[in-house]
Scaffold this active site. Structure first.
Site, PDB file in Angstrom:
ATOM      1  N   ASP A  18       0.874  -1.159   0.000  1.00 28.44           N
ATOM      2  CA  ASP A  18       0.000   0.000   0.000  1.00 28.44           C
ATOM      3  C   ASP A  18       0.920   1.220   0.000  1.00 28.44           C
ATOM      4  O   ASP A  18       2.125   1.102   0.259  1.00 28.44           O
ATOM      5  CB  ASP A  18      -0.885  -0.042   1.253  1.00 28.44           C
ATOM      6  CG  ASP A  18      -1.714   1.210   1.440  1.00 28.44           C
ATOM      7  OD1 ASP A  18      -2.339   1.658   0.463  1.00 28.44           O
ATOM      8  OD2 ASP A  18      -1.706   1.750   2.555  1.00 28.44           O
ATOM      9  N   ASP A 175      -1.445  -0.816   6.120  1.00 30.41           N
ATOM     10  CA  ASP A 175      -1.724  -0.188   7.415  1.00 30.41           C
ATOM     11  C   ASP A 175      -3.212  -0.071   7.668  1.00 30.41           C
ATOM     12  O   ASP A 175      -3.624   0.173   8.794  1.00 30.41           O
ATOM     13  CB  ASP A 175      -1.101   1.212   7.482  1.00 30.41           C
ATOM     14  CG  ASP A 175      -1.833   2.191   6.584  1.00 30.41           C
ATOM     15  OD1 ASP A 175      -2.353   3.211   7.091  1.00 30.41           O
ATOM     16  OD2 ASP A 175      -1.910   1.943   5.366  1.00 30.41           O
TER      17      ASP A 175
END
Length: 197
Positions: A18, A175
């Protein structure tokens, strides 16, 4: 080089990252951007809700907020532009998350890597140029290229196709909960980087 602080699962053949909150410490800026855009409506976006929606594109998030707070006459395009302008005016606040960037550097040329993000192509291109991420990662899937956003697995499935690795042989560094759900739905291993930062 610094010792890698975040463990890599055994046997993986491809790494997928990400971007916001994983490689880049950009979440506080995006959070402030939402509240800047929502100030006109007298709304304050709770930080815990913001983090629970990490990886969902901004337009979709703004529409969810408008529904949450029952905002009447919500102009999503104006709110989107206000947030974008705020973020773009404060890009100097964004920094690399070094424990994750250490992985990117260590595995460059060793294992194929890709980025799968809920940000749009324009912003991602700016971030790649600013931090020279393209020197390490050439495969990127943004919100601009997918039909279904995280927690749907499409973003990460496309990443795996780009790097030519089967989903079950990939690990995703994330996250946000929607991104972690997307990785699991794609049949990939997942590392929650927040446990190590």
């Amino acid at each position: 080089m610094r010792t890698i602080a975040i463990p890599i699962p055994e046997g993986v053949k491809g790494l997928i990252f990400d971007l916001d909150g994983t490689i880049l410490d950009s979440m506080p800026l995006h959070y402030d951007g939402y509240n800047h855009a929502l100030a006109a409506y007298g709304v304050h976006y709770p930080e815990d809700v913001f983090h629970s929606r990490g990886g969902i594109p901004t337009r979709d998030t703004l529409l969810m907020i408008a529904e949450d707070f029952e905002i009447k006459n919500f102009d999503v395009d104006q709110a989107l532009e206000t947030k974008r302008t705020f973020v773009e005016s404060n890009l100097e606040r964004i920094q690399l998350i070094l424990p994750v960037f250490d992985i990117v550097k260590a595995y460059h040329g060793v294992l194929p890597m890709a980025v799968g993000t809920g940000s749009n192509r324009k912003v991602v291109t700016e971030m790649f140029e600013r931090f020279r991420l393209g020197d390490y990662i050439s495969h990127v899937v943004t919100a601009t290229e997918v039909t279904h956003f995280k927690p749907h697995p499409e973003t990460f499935i496309k990443c795996a196709e780009m790097i030519g690795i089967q989903p079950e042989d990939c690990v995703v560094f994330e996250d946000g909960k929607p991104g972690m759900q997307a990785a699991v739905a794609a049949g990939m291993k997942v590392v929650d980087v927040t446990k190590y930062l």
